[in-house]
Design an enzyme around this catalytic site. Structure first.
Site, PDB file in Angstrom:
ATOM      1  N   ARG A 183       0.866  -1.181   0.000  1.00 22.56           N
ATOM      2  CA  ARG A 183       0.000   0.000   0.000  1.00 22.56           C
ATOM      3  C   ARG A 183       0.895   1.222   0.000  1.00 22.56           C
ATOM      4  O   ARG A 183       1.556   1.510   0.994  1.00 22.56           O
ATOM      5  CB  ARG A 183      -0.906  -0.069   1.239  1.00 22.56           C
ATOM      6  CG  ARG A 183      -1.371   1.240   1.780  1.00 22.56           C
ATOM      7  CD  ARG A 183      -2.558   1.142   2.683  1.00 22.56           C
ATOM      8  NE  ARG A 183      -2.325   0.626   4.034  1.00 22.56           N
ATOM      9  CZ  ARG A 183      -1.637   1.254   4.995  1.00 22.56           C
ATOM     10  NH1 ARG A 183      -1.036   2.418   4.765  1.00 22.56           N
ATOM     11  NH2 ARG A 183      -1.530   0.697   6.186  1.00 22.56           N
ATOM     12  N   HIS A 211      -3.431   4.233   5.011  1.00 24.51           N
ATOM     13  CA  HIS A 211      -4.534   3.280   5.078  1.00 24.51           C
ATOM     14  C   HIS A 211      -5.817   3.917   4.555  1.00 24.51           C
ATOM     15  O   HIS A 211      -6.566   3.319   3.786  1.00 24.51           O
ATOM     16  CB  HIS A 211      -4.739   2.833   6.525  1.00 24.51           C
ATOM     17  CG  HIS A 211      -6.000   2.064   6.720  1.00 24.51           C
ATOM     18  ND1 HIS A 211      -6.146   0.767   6.286  1.00 24.51           N
ATOM     19  CD2 HIS A 211      -7.192   2.414   7.273  1.00 24.51           C
ATOM     20  CE1 HIS A 211      -7.376   0.353   6.566  1.00 24.51           C
ATOM     21  NE2 HIS A 211      -8.027   1.326   7.164  1.00 24.51           N
ATOM     22  N   TYR A 219       4.163   4.870  11.729  1.00 26.98           N
ATOM     23  CA  TYR A 219       4.514   3.466  11.960  1.00 26.98           C
ATOM     24  C   TYR A 219       5.408   2.819  10.919  1.00 26.98           C
ATOM     25  O   TYR A 219       5.817   1.679  11.088  1.00 26.98           O
ATOM     26  CB  TYR A 219       3.244   2.633  12.142  1.00 26.98           C
ATOM     27  CG  TYR A 219       2.207   2.776  11.036  1.00 26.98           C
ATOM     28  CD1 TYR A 219       2.360   2.095   9.828  1.00 26.98           C
ATOM     29  CD2 TYR A 219       1.093   3.591  11.199  1.00 26.98           C
ATOM     30  CE1 TYR A 219       1.412   2.232   8.817  1.00 26.98           C
ATOM     31  CE2 TYR A 219       0.139   3.726  10.197  1.00 26.98           C
ATOM     32  CZ  TYR A 219       0.306   3.042   9.007  1.00 26.98           C
ATOM     33  OH  TYR A 219      -0.623   3.185   8.017  1.00 26.98           O
TER      34      TYR A 219
HETATM   35  C1  LIG Z   1     -13.963  -6.201  12.489  1.00 27.79           C
HETATM   36  C2  LIG Z   1     -13.175  -4.954  12.249  1.00 27.79           C
HETATM   37  N1  LIG Z   1     -12.249  -4.576  13.133  1.00 27.79           N
HETATM   38  C3  LIG Z   1     -11.534  -3.456  12.956  1.00 27.79           C
HETATM   39  C4  LIG Z   1     -11.725  -2.672  11.856  1.00 27.79           C
HETATM   40  C5  LIG Z   1     -10.907  -1.381  11.676  1.00 27.79           C
HETATM   41  N2  LIG Z   1     -10.037  -1.539  10.513  1.00 27.79           N
HETATM   42  C6  LIG Z   1     -10.372  -1.056   9.309  1.00 27.79           C
HETATM   43  S1  LIG Z   1      -9.305  -1.508   8.136  1.00 27.79           S
HETATM   44  C7  LIG Z   1      -8.319  -2.319   9.227  1.00 27.79           C
HETATM   45  C8  LIG Z   1      -7.083  -3.011   8.752  1.00 27.79           C
HETATM   46  C9  LIG Z   1      -7.373  -3.962   7.629  1.00 27.79           C
HETATM   47  O1  LIG Z   1      -6.191  -4.539   7.181  1.00 27.79           O
HETATM   48  P1  LIG Z   1      -6.131  -5.494   5.925  1.00 27.79           P
HETATM   49  O2  LIG Z   1      -7.137  -6.596   6.094  1.00 27.79           O
HETATM   50  O3  LIG Z   1      -4.735  -5.890   5.732  1.00 27.79           O
HETATM   51  O4  LIG Z   1      -6.640  -4.634   4.697  1.00 27.79           O
HETATM   52  P2  LIG Z   1      -5.987  -3.316   4.085  1.00 27.79           P
HETATM   53  O5  LIG Z   1      -6.650  -2.159   4.766  1.00 27.79           O
HETATM   54  O6  LIG Z   1      -4.527  -3.384   4.323  1.00 27.79           O
HETATM   55  O7  LIG Z   1      -6.353  -3.351   2.641  1.00 27.79           O
HETATM   56  C10 LIG Z   1      -8.850  -2.221  10.507  1.00 27.79           C
HETATM   57  C11 LIG Z   1      -8.252  -2.799  11.719  1.00 27.79           C
HETATM   58  C12 LIG Z   1     -12.716  -3.091  10.952  1.00 27.79           C
HETATM   59  N3  LIG Z   1     -12.989  -2.389   9.832  1.00 27.79           N
HETATM   60  N4  LIG Z   1     -13.403  -4.223  11.160  1.00 27.79           N
END
Ligand SMILES: Cc1ncc(C[n+]2csc(CCOP(=O)(O)OP(=O)(O)O)c2C)c(N)n1
Ligand SMILES: Cc1ncc(C[n+]2csc(CCOP(=O)(O)OP(=O)(O)O)c2C)c(N)n1
Ligand SMILES: [Mg+2]
Ligand SMILES: [Mg+2]
Lengths: 360, 325, 360, 325
Positions: A255, A259, A268
């Site tokens: 990425r 985020h 981080y």
């Molecule tokens: C159940 C849940 N817990 C926490 C969140 C908050 N949150 C949003 S995105 C994220 C990280 C997601 O990481 P990843 O699956 O690697 O996807 P990326 O954003 O890197 O595409 C978090 C913790 C959420 N959306 N849903």
């Protein structure tokens, strides 16, 4: 059963011609550029307050568009919130997306969701939600339904490295293994789940090998390589469609941006890490290959970018000219038919609007 | 018409819907070979095969997530959760996904899943085979919540649920699965949502209840009649949508109301009902609305009978309410 | 990293002496017999209506007692509801269990739970609940807490084959892998989750290999072999205590009886399968070994059984003579101190009792 | 005393507790290096290290299950759930385990976990960054439910929560994380549970609210004062335990009540409050209790401002209630 474990090496990209013709590659490249141009513009729009929030996909275009182009039109896509490239590759009009980003009356979703949480039944692109992982079990259910209907349909769930820790990852892959569901689990390991690095997400060597726990193959693929991704998804699709069951694909990507627009990645991660991965910018890699294959030159590339940016501007302009959603739509689509209570609440709401107590 | 127990009526409802519509299928733990731990799905595997009767791995997350995917595709899945107490691993799929799919997609993705689950106490099931948490689902916009108390309603409401276009929580009072029998129409006879059932007409006090509390409340009402207290007993049947018209009409007549449920009192369904009456029948009410409910403790084992509203507690409350004010 | 994958062969049992002295083995055997005698009596008691419900453990004694005896007194046990052998091996008095089965005033749990859902802080045996799998993540948390306190404590979670599909299995093993928690995950694969056979629970070849997905070792062990189990758990305990992290152990066993007294296993499994496994009855196997080692003979064995049955009768008798729980205790232990609302509800309850509206 | 925002006060509360008690630790997604997505845990990793500030994998099931295990062992874990909307994967652990551990073990296993979570709307967060589902937790016996609306309460109630012996749902109104500032006592100054806060004295109508509705309600009350309507504003602060004495005393004085919350109306906390008043203040009430709440729809995005109670809707309701009867 895991194939190609370990980190994808930043090797030379797979040459075109394997699975994708030059023409198709150029078409894919065009979508990649459009996705990148959209991303760049939207980050600016968010800063200007013209859209409320944004989740950039930059760095993940080859994975998304390579995967999407290996699917058939009748396949069902279960996305997370970062799948801009998939949406565009499926044919979702840019304008529809901008209506959604703004949440206006042109939005098929009726302004119900945050930017990036879209879905378009017409393109078999299921509507995204925020809770991580929930689409994974759903993709399995749809695959079983399609099989029951004897439809030649494969479903694909897109999710991130973080989502491999979710309940639905475990349940979805387990059900798929047990029922041999025609489903592709496409994990974009972009190395981060907000601020949590991949190594702290789980102690397994790769994410792909988690498929073993469910009795089907997992593969690691270089997600910055359009062709490698396209091939992996084509193979998985063939397996699924021919009754050989599911596949987990781990596309290793990065990425490039935050985020989301609410995030500050400098808290981080190191700039050097970003720089390292930018060397493998999927768009740069695809461009070099296309130039090498004689399908593209710098001038055509520049024109292509200009065209993409113009397209973005047109879509934005049209969306910004579109009226806001009607207040009363707040009460639609809770159920097929509103309950008496909803009818009453809406009447109360209309009265408050009419009396000027609340204002649209 | 056939004389059936409540659980048999559920079984016939499933069978009927599956015979009439190839899109209907059932999935859940032990629903196939075992016919369900309460035998609600008995015989279905044999008649409809493994493609329509899915014995699932032990994952409520998987059951409901899979059912949602099926429903999105166009099938009509009926998921069984073995006990309502075990639904929580699926709570995210229910609350975040099932209830909101139609809304969040602007109507593009209706998501019609029926979740059947035995609920409630009275079987010496302790904390985890007894709870009544209908209020969680009632508070979740986008879900319908249905609770039958008779065999005829069990079948008729289930058929309506299966052919509805929205997600339905279909909660079955397991305590009266076999203790209550009744005539059930053969065929696809549906009972509409949103209409309460008048169990007993009366003039002094309105008593609102549902599920396994109906026999308890009815017995109390009969006993009170001998004392000269005339209670009107109303079986709400569908909590969402709620038959407010019937509720208000009754209280306008009697001026007094008692609401009875097994669930804990605080923020339970009875609170909503009392609030509703305080809002919309304020000037008809001659006495405070009384709630007879479980206590605000976890569900006990040894003391179950003291936790659950029984005929004596209901009678006492109705009597007190009839005299108050 | 998986060791010994595939089904445990019904090979000759490991001889005593490896890890367990003859004396210890006899002690373990005595507990196995006590567990079996308790089970047999309780099934009868349930049919007689003297206890409300029962979950038999027969067939799983070697796994449970072999595991328990490899633990230290300070270790924490997180059981499911079928761990009679573990409780007895930890030293929980049989009488305490009978108080719990009846739910009377002698029950430390105050009659709050169904039979078999017990827990005894004194024996570091955490109180069981019904929802499948929930103890798995909790065991990880306790292990991290113990490590933070620098206590030489290992935690162990007991669960079944069905529980490997639960959310907490996935989360618990993942957290344990990431934090290298001193936890042992002890799965008793008794081949059935109520009516669902192991093969339909998941498509992986073994359950043990699921540990790979979390980056730590999984081992399969013949759960009818007291010594094999004892050795596997001792090894895992050593790894945990020395900072090498968690281990998943799959003990292959068989549930001889019904899932619970509410279940009729003839609906879903063949008598021949039961008969096949009964040849590997862990008690029979242990007995043969002890006789072979000269530690036991038929006469002593008979005496031992009689003693166990008498012990059961005494415990039962004492429990049946104990008074029921006091009604007012219904309101205790919701919180450390009751809230005003609970005080009020209790007053209402006391009034109803006093007026004879409700009766104890 | 230090002037702080609400989220800073939460941060200071955590820091204070962690300095005073080595058993206190925090865990959750992005709570370490990132300092929490709202920065509530900023600086804690640096001061207390990785053993006491755990960045967890993306699993709410894991976060709460692990925290429960820690608490059973004797630590005082404070778990952060990034948004209340994402708590449902942990719902089974919360409802089946955390809330019931003490009870089911006959008091042997107290289980003291604090779950902090930002909740509520007003930040353009759409369906999944906006919900107010406090009623689910209020209906679950065994949980305390706390919602601060000022920086001083945020710190003081959090300290009480961390040193309490029971599980506490600590819901933080994220909409006013930074918009509300105030003087906050330094040190370990605790605010007791079960005592409502009198925000504004009044004589005509009692207005009950909590969280981010407090500034809205207060503004409405001020505006109404100019019209000659005197509203008493009460910040409930802890929904469990609830300060019924303060609630009843106020309504006995005013005879009229309005309850305001963001959550959907049906079976929401307002229903409980209205029911309570209908039961215990029936003969003091001069007019129906009015609920000003979110609607019974999922939480919207574009129309958020029309969904949430605002100053105008609250004023209108208070005015109407003041005149009714
Ligand atoms: C159940 C849940 N817990 C926490 C969140 C908050 N949150 C949003 S995105 C994220 C990280 C997601 O990481 P990843 O699956 O690697 O996807 P990326 O954003 O890197 O595409 C978090 C913790 C959420 N959306 N849903
Ligand atoms: C979350 C949850 N879902 C369903 C149940 C009902 N149930 C009780 S035991 C059981 C099977 C458990 O199988 P396994 O984990 O193999 O343990 P075993 O009973 O064989 O020891 C099921 C489905 C439950 N207790 N909890
Ligand atoms: Mg990621
Ligand atoms: Mg089993």
């Amino acid at each position: 059963m895991t194939q190609d474990p370990g980190r994808a090496a930043p090797a030379a990209a797979t040459p075109p011609g394997e699975g994708l013709s030059n023409e198709e590659t150029l078409a894919a490249y065009r979508v990649m550029v459009l996705a990148r141009a959209t991303d760049e513009r939207c980050l600016t729009l968010q800063r200007q307050g013209r859209i409320g929030f944004y989740v950039p996909a930059s760095g993940q275009e080859a994975a998304q568009i390579g995967a999407a182009r290996a699917l058939h039109a009748e396949d069902w896509v279960f996305p997370a919130y970062r799948e801009l490239g998939v949406a565009l590759a499926r044919g979702v009009p840019l304008e529809a997306l901008f209506h959604q980003f703004i949440g206006n009356s042109g939005d098929v979703l009726k302004g119900r969701q945050m930017p990036n949480h879209y879905g378009y039944r017409e393109f078999r692109f299921v509507v995204a939600s925020s809770p991580i992982g929930t689409q994974i079990t759903q993709a399995v259910g749809a695959a079983l339904a399609a099989r029951r209907r004897k439809d030649p349909v494969v479903t694909i769930a897109f999710f991130g490295d973080g989502a491999t820790s979710s309940n639905d990852f475990h349940a979805g892959l387990n059900f798929a293994g047990v029922y041999r569901a025609p489903t592709i689990f496409f994990c974009q390991n972009n190395q981060w789940a907000i601020s949590l690095p991949r190594e702290k997400q789980t102690h397994s060597a790769t994410l792909a090998e988690k498929a073993n726990a469910y009795g089907f193959p997992g593969v690691v693929v270089d997600g910055t390589d359009l062709f490698a991704v396209h091939r992996a998804v084509s193979d998985a699709r063939r397996r699924a469609a021919s009754g050989q069951g599911p596949t987990l694909i781990e596309a290793q990507v990065y990425r490039f941006g935050p985020h989301s627009t609410s995030d500050d990645p400098r808290r981080y991660r190191a700039d050097t890490e970003v720089a390292h991965w930018k060397e493998m910018d999927p768009i740069k890699r695809a461009k070099e290959l296309l130039i090498g294959a004689g399908v593209l030159d710098e001038a055509r590339d520049t024109a292509l970018w200009e065209e993409a940016r113009a397209q973005v501007s047109r879509a934005l302009e049209s969306a910004e000219k579109t009226s806001p959603v009607e207040p009363g739509t707040l009460f639609d689509d809770v159920f097929a038919e509103p309950t008496p209570r909803l009818v009453e609440e809406r009447a109360e709401f209309d009265r408050l609007l009419a009396e000027g107590v609340i204002k649209p | 018409m056939t004389e059936l127990t409540l659980v048999q009526a559920v079984n016939r409802g499933l069978q009927q819907a599956m015979r009439d519509d190839g899109d209907v299928l059932v999935l859940g733990e032990d629903v196939g070979l075992n016919g369900g731990v309460f035998r609600a799905t008995e015989g279905l595997l044999k008649e409809f095969g493994e493609e329509r009767v899915l014995d699932t791995p032990l994952s409520e997350t998987g059951i409901i997530g899979t059912a949602i995917g099926m429903a999105l595709y166009g099938l009509k899945p009926v998921a069984e959760i073995q006990f309502l107490d075990f639904i929580y691993p699926a709570f995210d799929q229910i609350v975040s996904e099932l209830a909101k799919f139609r809304y969040r997609s602007g109507g593009q993705y209706p998501c019609h899943v029926v979740i059947r689950s035995p609920y409630g106490g009275g079987i010496k099931g302790g904390l985890y085979h007894s709870q009544s948490t209908e209020a969680y689902f009632c508070h979740t916009a986008g879900l319908k919540v249905v609770i039958p108390s008779t065999p005829a309603d069990a079948k008729g409401l289930l058929l309506t649920a299966i052919h509805d276009e929205d997600p339905v929580m279909f909660l079955e009072p397991k305590r009266i699965y076999r203790s209550v029998t009744g005539e059930v129409p053969d065929g696809d006879e549906r009972v509409p949502f949103g209409r309460a059932r008048l169990v007993r007409e009366g003039t002094d006090v309105s008593v609102f209840a549902y599920g396994a509390m109906i026999p308890v409340v009815t017995e109390a009402a009969n006993a009170l009649a001998a004392e000269g207290i005339s209670s009107e007993v109303i079986d709400l049947r569908t909590l969402v949508p709620l038959d407010e018209a019937a509720i208000l009409a009754s209280v306008e007549k009697t001026g007094r109301a008692v609401v009875v449920h097994e669930a804990a009192r605080f923020c339970g369904f009875g609170g909503e009902l009392a609030a509703l009456l305080a809002e919309k029948a304020f000037f008809s009410l001659k006495a405070p609305v009384t709630r007879v409910t479980g206590y605000d403790t976890p569900f006990p084992y040894a003391l179950e009978n003291l936790y659950l509203p029984n005929v004596e507690r209901v009678s006492h409350a109705v009597r007190t309410t009839a005299r108050a004010g």
